[in-house]
Design an enzyme around this catalytic site. Structure first.
Site, mmCIF file in Angstrom:
data_model
loop_
_atom_site.group_PDB
_atom_site.id
_atom_site.type_symbol
_atom_site.label_atom_id
_atom_site.label_comp_id
_atom_site.label_asym_id
_atom_site.label_seq_id
_atom_site.Cartn_x
_atom_site.Cartn_y
_atom_site.Cartn_z
ATOM 1 N N TRP A 11 8.788 -36.319 -5.108
ATOM 2 C CA TRP A 11 7.657 -36.499 -4.110
ATOM 3 C C TRP A 11 7.277 -37.732 -4.339
ATOM 4 O O TRP A 11 6.728 -37.897 -5.541
ATOM 5 C CB TRP A 11 6.591 -35.319 -3.991
ATOM 6 C CG TRP A 11 5.254 -35.281 -2.836
ATOM 7 C CD1 TRP A 11 5.555 -35.554 -1.847
ATOM 8 C CD2 TRP A 11 4.389 -36.098 -3.140
ATOM 9 N NE1 TRP A 11 4.400 -35.421 -1.129
ATOM 10 C CE2 TRP A 11 3.582 -36.296 -1.666
ATOM 11 C CE3 TRP A 11 3.548 -36.474 -4.352
ATOM 12 C CZ2 TRP A 11 2.339 -36.431 -1.609
ATOM 13 C CZ3 TRP A 11 2.212 -37.871 -4.579
ATOM 14 C CH2 TRP A 11 1.691 -36.822 -2.663
ATOM 15 N N ARG A 47 9.410 -29.271 -3.021
ATOM 16 C CA ARG A 47 8.160 -29.560 -3.632
ATOM 17 C C ARG A 47 8.165 -31.120 -3.588
ATOM 18 O O ARG A 47 7.606 -31.642 -4.258
ATOM 19 C CB ARG A 47 8.355 -29.338 -5.017
ATOM 20 C CG ARG A 47 8.305 -28.085 -5.558
ATOM 21 C CD ARG A 47 8.734 -27.431 -6.451
ATOM 22 N NE ARG A 47 7.845 -28.348 -7.590
ATOM 23 C CZ ARG A 47 6.926 -27.869 -8.035
ATOM 24 N NH1 ARG A 47 6.984 -26.666 -7.412
ATOM 25 N NH2 ARG A 47 5.313 -27.966 -8.732
ATOM 26 N N LYS A 70 4.382 -29.109 -1.526
ATOM 27 C CA LYS A 70 4.519 -27.175 -1.452
ATOM 28 C C LYS A 70 2.473 -27.034 -2.411
ATOM 29 O O LYS A 70 2.058 -26.079 -2.355
ATOM 30 C CB LYS A 70 5.387 -26.342 -1.956
ATOM 31 C CG LYS A 70 4.907 -25.271 -2.147
ATOM 32 C CD LYS A 70 4.457 -24.460 -0.679
ATOM 33 C CE LYS A 70 4.086 -22.893 -0.457
ATOM 34 N NZ LYS A 70 3.501 -22.486 0.727
ATOM 35 N N GLU A 128 -0.668 -30.396 10.101
ATOM 36 C CA GLU A 128 0.320 -30.820 9.670
ATOM 37 C C GLU A 128 1.886 -31.104 9.592
ATOM 38 O O GLU A 128 2.889 -31.238 9.157
ATOM 39 C CB GLU A 128 -0.207 -30.214 7.723
ATOM 40 C CG GLU A 128 0.432 -28.246 8.493
ATOM 41 C CD GLU A 128 0.195 -27.819 7.171
ATOM 42 O OE1 GLU A 128 0.314 -28.190 5.422
ATOM 43 O OE2 GLU A 128 -0.390 -26.516 7.071
ATOM 44 N N LYS A 153 -2.985 -26.036 10.502
ATOM 45 C CA LYS A 153 -1.265 -26.266 10.382
ATOM 46 C C LYS A 153 -1.188 -26.602 11.917
ATOM 47 O O LYS A 153 0.435 -27.149 11.206
ATOM 48 C CB LYS A 153 -1.342 -24.567 11.698
ATOM 49 C CG LYS A 153 -1.854 -23.522 10.499
ATOM 50 C CD LYS A 153 -0.206 -23.145 9.130
ATOM 51 C CE LYS A 153 -0.741 -24.372 8.048
ATOM 52 N NZ LYS A 153 -1.340 -23.043 6.682
ATOM 53 N N ASN A 204 8.272 -34.345 -13.723
ATOM 54 C CA ASN A 204 6.919 -33.764 -12.368
ATOM 55 C C ASN A 204 5.384 -34.832 -13.284
ATOM 56 O O ASN A 204 5.126 -33.977 -14.614
ATOM 57 C CB ASN A 204 7.200 -32.321 -12.051
ATOM 58 C CG ASN A 204 5.987 -31.818 -10.829
ATOM 59 O OD1 ASN A 204 5.761 -31.400 -11.394
ATOM 60 N ND2 ASN A 204 5.479 -33.301 -10.650
ATOM 61 N N GLY A 205 5.122 -35.006 -12.618
ATOM 62 C CA GLY A 205 3.841 -35.518 -13.093
ATOM 63 C C GLY A 205 3.298 -36.824 -12.873
ATOM 64 O O GLY A 205 3.794 -37.581 -11.990
ATOM 65 N N CYS A 229 7.526 -32.686 -6.423
ATOM 66 C CA CYS A 229 8.439 -33.111 -6.777
ATOM 67 C C CYS A 229 9.445 -31.484 -7.352
ATOM 68 O O CYS A 229 8.383 -30.991 -8.435
ATOM 69 C CB CYS A 229 8.017 -34.165 -8.789
ATOM 70 S SG CYS A 229 8.174 -35.571 -8.098
ATOM 71 N N HIS A 259 -22.567 -31.261 19.345
ATOM 72 C CA HIS A 259 -23.380 -32.186 19.219
ATOM 73 C C HIS A 259 -22.418 -33.191 18.813
ATOM 74 O O HIS A 259 -22.455 -33.844 17.529
ATOM 75 C CB HIS A 259 -23.972 -31.408 17.933
ATOM 76 C CG HIS A 259 -25.193 -30.536 17.684
ATOM 77 N ND1 HIS A 259 -26.021 -30.641 17.966
ATOM 78 C CD2 HIS A 259 -24.784 -29.361 18.210
ATOM 79 C CE1 HIS A 259 -26.493 -29.439 18.744
ATOM 80 N NE2 HIS A 259 -26.118 -28.680 18.596
ATOM 81 N N GLU A 293 -8.414 -22.614 10.078
ATOM 82 C CA GLU A 293 -6.418 -23.047 9.579
ATOM 83 C C GLU A 293 -5.533 -23.557 11.480
ATOM 84 O O GLU A 293 -4.431 -23.542 10.617
ATOM 85 C CB GLU A 293 -6.211 -21.725 9.090
ATOM 86 C CG GLU A 293 -5.457 -21.099 9.042
ATOM 87 C CD GLU A 293 -4.324 -22.336 7.954
ATOM 88 O OE1 GLU A 293 -5.257 -22.985 7.135
ATOM 89 O OE2 GLU A 293 -3.631 -21.797 7.250
HETATM 90 C C1 F6R Z 1 -1.448 -26.102 4.277
HETATM 91 C C2 F6R Z 1 -1.578 -25.625 2.254
HETATM 92 C C3 F6R Z 1 -2.390 -26.409 1.526
HETATM 93 C C4 F6R Z 1 -2.318 -25.794 0.974
HETATM 94 C C5 F6R Z 1 -2.929 -27.093 -0.523
HETATM 95 C C6 F6R Z 1 -3.889 -25.724 -1.610
HETATM 96 O O1 F6R Z 1 -0.467 -24.767 4.750
HETATM 97 O O2 F6R Z 1 -0.024 -25.350 2.020
HETATM 98 O O3 F6R Z 1 -3.565 -27.123 2.060
HETATM 99 O O4 F6R Z 1 -3.185 -24.447 1.078
HETATM 100 O O5 F6R Z 1 -2.146 -27.086 -0.866
HETATM 101 O O6 F6R Z 1 -2.141 -25.283 -2.215
HETATM 102 P P1 F6R Z 1 -2.740 -24.203 -3.120
HETATM 103 O O7 F6R Z 1 -3.333 -22.890 -2.533
HETATM 104 O O8 F6R Z 1 -1.655 -23.784 -3.975
HETATM 105 O O9 F6R Z 1 -3.321 -24.328 -4.076
#
Ligand code: F6R
Length: 607
Positions: free
Chosen positions: A75, A28, A602, A486, A483, A101-102, A2, A502, A479
């Site tokens: 969100w 967000r 985010k 997601e 990527k 937000n929360g 949010c 395995h 990673e």
């Molecule tokens: C993936 C991504 C998430 C963040 C995770 C932690 O692309 O962005 O997996 O890495 O939510 O976020 P931070 O770094 O803000 O704690």
């Protein structure tokens, strides 16, 4: 999770600014949007389900009167995305508006209590109890700030709240506990928002608001008080170096692609951080009995790669624990002799804050690596390293991952200088090599963009992928898989290549895509064995290799080449880049917006 914004200005319509600010906060959350302004003693609202521009096309969010207003991009946590659940939310008289937000944990009992006293609710949200509680306190004679303060005594959970009322339109009131809020100031206007980019085009003078504080914003002033005793808090504004342009797409079709291209500059800027910042954190690492790393998602992958740097440069192998499970794995074994390196680009991830609080409670030292000045994690840390990626708007982390790796490399090298596990010459040679990474990453992007686009064209409709590596490249593979899944929604799993035989190998049949991360390090020859195993079962092999590695080139169906000479400990920084670009093109080829993947936000500010 949010995005919230509030603006009060002495002149000029506020609605067009609210709309633009919400677009900068859309990363967000983006399942519904709403804005409310005050004019002629009344609230004026437009809100609906959908992304901001969809709702704007339908309702024209710019067309609202007044110089004071609040907005929200959602969100969903409590209640489906819908016009009714979209913020702002109101009291019964529709004179009080709130964005939040929360999560209000005790909203059900509060709602029942309020309903029993005749309050009518319009949504399924937890937030709606807040304006109704404010209404009761204001009807009882309290001012808006005092009413908000009383509300914070009734609600349990985490919150960032912005409230205003047509009964006293000269102010906006905001408070926080566990969720971010920053305040911006310039002549004739005050701003409050979940994140700095929202008001960056108007001001880069920022005032932090901390948990347990309440701020009263007027067009000419900001007053901050402690919630506990109402005492005034004096806090200077900070000038931040981020520019408004950094938070625009700058000609790229998506933020994610722009941010991938900004990686060399982000590394360069992080390499410029003062050396004493790392030296002082390194003293803690070098003198600790045990070293832990904790993080979530991509930041966790940075930690996994970072462990190799500490092992190689300093002779210290930190344990990695996911922040969400940190207290349930580490239990109370931490002591004042231990340290925890917490990595979080946003500095607001609830899981990471949860882990850090656990570590602090047991007396361990905390080193925070974050990209956001003044973010929540910095308040619990003994040492703070602020990475220099600038604002990252795309939900998928790219350049913030790169600067986390850079900061970890610098911290591991500084620790190595202290532990003397390696010779000074060895460490200095690694520093020199780290300094070449911006150019290596630049070249990697240029060389691989078209290759990755073509690979996406070839593989975009495959249902499932494996990403494999050994040693440090397990972090790179994890990673790459994250990527891909997601943003393109192709199923992808990152695995140790050694472990792949395995179990996961059972998935492999003709044409199954397996992506190998294959730097020219000590793992290369064993990795070739794994490639052969996969090929023998008909897999299509995609490989990220060092340029000139003829054997690997020959074995793979599709190759991404990295310039020679990347030190093994820094290989993730280069070898992940083609995987970022591949997932970007896979997402766009499949018709998805890579900047706003479904169900994600985010910064994840729920546990
Ligand atoms: C993936 C991504 C998430 C963040 C995770 C932690 O692309 O962005 O997996 O890495 O939510 O976020 P931070 O770094 O803000 O704690």
């Amino acid at each position: 999770m949010c995005g919230i914004i509030g603006v009060i200005q002495s002149k000029g319509a506020v609605a067009p600014f609210l709309h633009q600010a919400l677009k900068r906060l859309e990363y967000r959350g983006y399942d519904s949007v709403g804005v409310t302004t005050i004019a002629e003693g009344k609230l004026h609202t437009k809100k609906d389900e959908g992304k901001i521009e969809e709702v704007h096309r339908k309702l024209n969010l710019d067309d609202l009167p007044g110089t004071v207003g609040i907005g929200h991009t959602r969100w969903a946590t409590h209640g489906m995305p819908s016009i009714y659940n979209a913020h702002p939310h109101f009291d019964c008289s529709h004179t009080i508006a709130v964005v939040h937000n929360g999560v209000v944990d005790n909203f059900l009992e509060l709602k029942e209590e309020l309903q029993s006293r005749g309050h009518k609710f319009e949504s399924e949200t937890d937030t709606e109890v807040i304006p109704h509680l404010i209404e009761e306190f204001m009807d009882g004679g309290l001012s808006l700030p005092d009413a908000v303060r009383e509300v914070t005594r009734r609600i349990r959970g985490t919150y960032a709240i912005v409230a205003m009322t047509a009964r006293s339109p000269d102010k906006i009131v905001c408070t926080r506990d566990g969720n971010p809020l920053v305040i911006g100031r310039r002549d004739g206007a005050s701003y409050v928002s979940s994140d700095i980019p929202a008001f960056l085009p108007m001001t880069n003078n920022m005032i932090l608001l901390l948990d347990g504080e309440i701020a009263i914003l007027t067009a000419d002033d900001v007053e901050i008080r402690k919630l506990s005793d109402g005492s005034i808090v004096t806090r200077e504004a900070i000038t931040i170096s981020w520019t408004a342009d950094q938070a625009q797409k700058g000609g790229y079709p998506h933020f994610m692609l722009k941010e991938i291209h900004e990686q060399p500059e982000a590394i360069r800027n992080t390499l410029r951080i003062r050396k004493d910042v790392f030296d002082s954190a390194a003293k803690i690492v070098a003198s600790s009995r045990r070293v832990f790393m904790t993080a979530m998602g991509t930041s966790g992958h940075a930690a996994l790669a970072g462990r190799h740097m500490f092992a190689s440069f300093a002779g210290i192998l930190p344990s990695f624990e996911l922040a969400s499970d940190f207290p349930d794995t580490v239990y109370d074994t931490l002591t004042t002799d231990d340290c925890v390196i917490a990595i979080t680009q946003s500095g607001e991830t609830s899981d990471t804050i949860f882990a850090v609080k656990h570590a602090k409670r047991l007396g361990a030292k905390v080193i925070a690596i974050t990209n956001v000045v003044g973010s929540s994690v910095t308040r619990f840390a003994d040492r703070i390293i602020i990475t220099q990626a600038g604002p990252e708007i795309g939900v998928a982390a790219t350049k913030t991952f790169m600067v986390q790796l850079t900061a970890l490399a610098l911290l591991a090298l500084a620790t190595g200088m202290l532990t003397q596990y390696r010779s000074r010459e060895f460490i200095e040679a690694k520093y020199a090599s780290l300094n070449t990474l911006p150019n290596i990453v630049s070249e990697t992007i240029v060389r691989n963009e078209e290759v990755a686009r073509q690979a996406a064209e070839k593989y975009y409709n495959r249902a499932s992928f494996l990403f494999l590596g050994r040693g440090i490249s397990i972090a790179t593979a994890l990673e790459g898989a994250l990527k891909l899944k997601e943003i393109s929604y192709n199923h992808a799993e990152g695995y140790s290549a050694g472990e792949s035989k395995h179990g996961p190998i059972a998935l492999v049949e003709d044409g199954f895509p397996v992506v190998f991360v294959a730097p020219n390090d000590a793992t290369r020859d064993r990795l070739i064995g794994n490639i052969m195993e996969m090929k023998a079962r008909g897999a299509s092999i995609l490989a990220v290799i060092e340029r000139g590695d003829g054997d690997l080139k020959h074995l793979a169906d599709d190759v991404f080449e990295i310039p020679e000479g990347v030190e093994p400990e820094f290989s993730t920084m280069a070898f992940v880049v083609p995987l970022q670009i591949l997932s970007y093109y896979m997402a766009t080829r499949r018709g998805h917006d890579p900047d706003k993947p479904r169900n994600l936000a985010k910064s994840v500010t729920v546990l």
